[in-house]
Design a protein around this motif. Structure first.
Motif, mmCIF file in Angstrom:
data_model
loop_
_atom_site.group_PDB
_atom_site.id
_atom_site.type_symbol
_atom_site.label_atom_id
_atom_site.label_comp_id
_atom_site.label_asym_id
_atom_site.label_seq_id
_atom_site.Cartn_x
_atom_site.Cartn_y
_atom_site.Cartn_z
ATOM 1 N N TYR A 1 -1.197 -65.033 -36.032
ATOM 2 C CA TYR A 1 -1.602 -63.807 -36.690
ATOM 3 C C TYR A 1 -2.519 -64.155 -37.862
ATOM 4 C CZ TYR A 1 2.022 -61.368 -34.062
ATOM 5 O OH TYR A 1 2.791 -60.841 -33.061
ATOM 6 N N ASP A 2 -3.385 -63.215 -38.195
ATOM 7 C CA ASP A 2 -4.339 -63.468 -39.275
ATOM 8 C C ASP A 2 -3.639 -63.889 -40.563
ATOM 9 O OD1 ASP A 2 -6.106 -62.653 -37.380
ATOM 10 O OD2 ASP A 2 -6.963 -61.000 -38.530
ATOM 11 N N HIS A 3 -2.530 -63.215 -40.890
ATOM 12 C CA HIS A 3 -1.876 -63.503 -42.165
ATOM 13 C C HIS A 3 -1.295 -64.911 -42.206
ATOM 14 C CE1 HIS A 3 1.718 -62.231 -39.827
ATOM 15 N NE2 HIS A 3 2.375 -63.030 -40.634
ATOM 16 N N GLN A 4 -1.048 -65.523 -41.018
ATOM 17 C CA GLN A 4 -0.568 -66.901 -40.994
ATOM 18 C C GLN A 4 -1.680 -67.893 -41.333
ATOM 19 O OE1 GLN A 4 1.011 -66.490 -36.842
ATOM 20 N NE2 GLN A 4 2.839 -67.448 -37.717
ATOM 21 N N LEU A 5 -2.909 -67.510 -41.047
ATOM 22 C CA LEU A 5 -4.046 -68.418 -41.223
ATOM 23 C C LEU A 5 -4.704 -68.291 -42.593
ATOM 24 C CD1 LEU A 5 -5.716 -67.916 -37.716
ATOM 25 C CD2 LEU A 5 -4.223 -69.799 -38.432
ATOM 26 N N ILE A 6 -4.739 -67.068 -43.093
ATOM 27 C CA ILE A 6 -5.416 -66.844 -44.374
ATOM 28 C C ILE A 6 -4.696 -67.594 -45.498
ATOM 29 C CG2 ILE A 6 -5.988 -65.097 -46.109
ATOM 30 C CD1 ILE A 6 -6.469 -63.152 -43.790
ATOM 31 N N GLY A 7 -5.469 -68.361 -46.256
ATOM 32 C CA GLY A 7 -4.924 -69.150 -47.350
ATOM 33 C C GLY A 7 -4.735 -70.620 -47.018
ATOM 34 N N LEU A 8 -4.914 -70.987 -45.722
ATOM 35 C CA LEU A 8 -4.763 -72.394 -45.354
ATOM 36 C C LEU A 8 -5.885 -73.236 -45.955
ATOM 37 C CD1 LEU A 8 -3.857 -72.289 -41.528
ATOM 38 C CD2 LEU A 8 -2.306 -72.329 -43.496
ATOM 39 N N ASP A 9 -5.563 -74.481 -46.295
ATOM 40 C CA ASP A 9 -6.589 -75.448 -46.672
ATOM 41 C C ASP A 9 -7.287 -75.917 -45.404
ATOM 42 O OD1 ASP A 9 -6.050 -75.389 -49.396
ATOM 43 O OD2 ASP A 9 -4.570 -77.009 -49.270
ATOM 44 N N VAL A 10 -8.597 -75.976 -45.419
ATOM 45 C CA VAL A 10 -9.375 -76.455 -44.277
ATOM 46 C C VAL A 10 -9.870 -77.852 -44.627
ATOM 47 C CG1 VAL A 10 -11.372 -76.051 -42.813
ATOM 48 C CG2 VAL A 10 -10.019 -74.114 -43.649
ATOM 49 N N VAL A 11 -9.474 -78.841 -43.802
ATOM 50 C CA VAL A 11 -9.790 -80.237 -44.103
ATOM 51 C C VAL A 11 -10.367 -80.916 -42.869
ATOM 52 C CG1 VAL A 11 -7.959 -80.384 -45.827
ATOM 53 C CG2 VAL A 11 -7.480 -81.060 -43.462
ATOM 54 N N LEU A 12 -11.081 -82.021 -43.111
ATOM 55 C CA LEU A 12 -11.537 -82.883 -42.025
ATOM 56 C C LEU A 12 -10.391 -83.802 -41.607
ATOM 57 C CD1 LEU A 12 -15.080 -83.893 -43.364
ATOM 58 C CD2 LEU A 12 -14.491 -82.008 -41.823
#
Length: 240
Positions: free
Chosen positions: A97-108
């Protein structure tokens, strides 16, 4: 928790149907008949889905009490909001769900921080992740397994393997200029060589040679230029 699951678009027909821009991976659940949706602006809702169908690739909904085109057109631009249990998760373990993804750190893969995931953009054929970088700029990441192989909700991070140029356009792969330079030099030599016979005004044999030189030079130039342009476009297009 409240989540935006759709946005009402144009009225369709004369009986109150409206097109809906879907913003959920589960439209049959969130936007199915009987679903009661809050709205933004709040004064328009709540709206109860009476019926739905897909027409020409678009979802059409009819809401209870909306009986004609005028009433349907008045809903245009309204966001549809569903109440979702924060602990609820999709049945498919590879869906989120969108709310699970929003706020995640995006890293290599090496741990380098790219930014924070701020929005999930739902397009007809692909979802995109909006990532805000530390300098405030934003980048769109196609939400496909090849580019986003790991979503780790426990660690609150999304690991990405972006192709060159996706994060930093300066890293985009472009076609080598050597072939183009070689073609240009060849054209110049052809031009010089053909110029001699033309200027000399010699016989048919030299005219034929000049014609052959011009055709060959033109063909090489077109082929090299087209190939280089196509490669460059493919790189950029693939990145974006």
């Amino acid at each position: 928790m409240q989540l935006v699951v759709g946005k009402i678009g144009r009225a369709h027909g004369i009986r109150g149907d409206v097109s809906v821009e879907v913003r959920t991976d589960e439209p049959e659940l969130r936007l199915g008949p009987g679903a009661v949706l809050l709205t933004d602006p709040a004064g328009i809702g709540p709206l109860t889905v009476e019926s739905g169908k897909v027409h020409s690739g678009r979802l059409l909904l009819r809401f209870a009490g909306v009986k004609d085109r005028t009433a349907a057109e008045a809903l245009r631009g309204t966001f549809l909001i569903a109440e979702v249990d924060p602990d609820e998760a999709p049945e498919d373990p590879d869906e989120y769900y969108d709310h699970q993804l929003i706020g995640l750190d995006v890293v290599l893969t090496d741990g380098t921080l790219i930014g924070e995931l701020t929005e999930v953009v739902h397009l007809p054929y692909q979802d995109l992740l909006t990532v805000q970088r530390p300098d405030g700029t934003e980048v769109l990441i196609p939400f496909v397994e090849q580019i986003v192989p790991i979503i780790d909700l426990d660690e609150q991070r999304a690991v990405i393997t972006p192709p060159p140029g996706l994060i930093d356009p300066a890293d985009a792969v472009v076609a080598s200029s050597r072939e183009g330079e070689g073609a240009a030099a060849g054209d110049s030599e052809d031009s010089d060589g053909s110029g001699g016979p033309d200027d000399d005004g010699s016989g048919d044999s030299e005219d034929d040679g000049s014609s052959g030189s011009d055709d060959e030079g033109s063909g090489d130039s077109d082929d090299d230029g087209s190939s280089g342009s196509d490669d460059s476009d493919d790189s950029t297009g693939g990145a974006v």
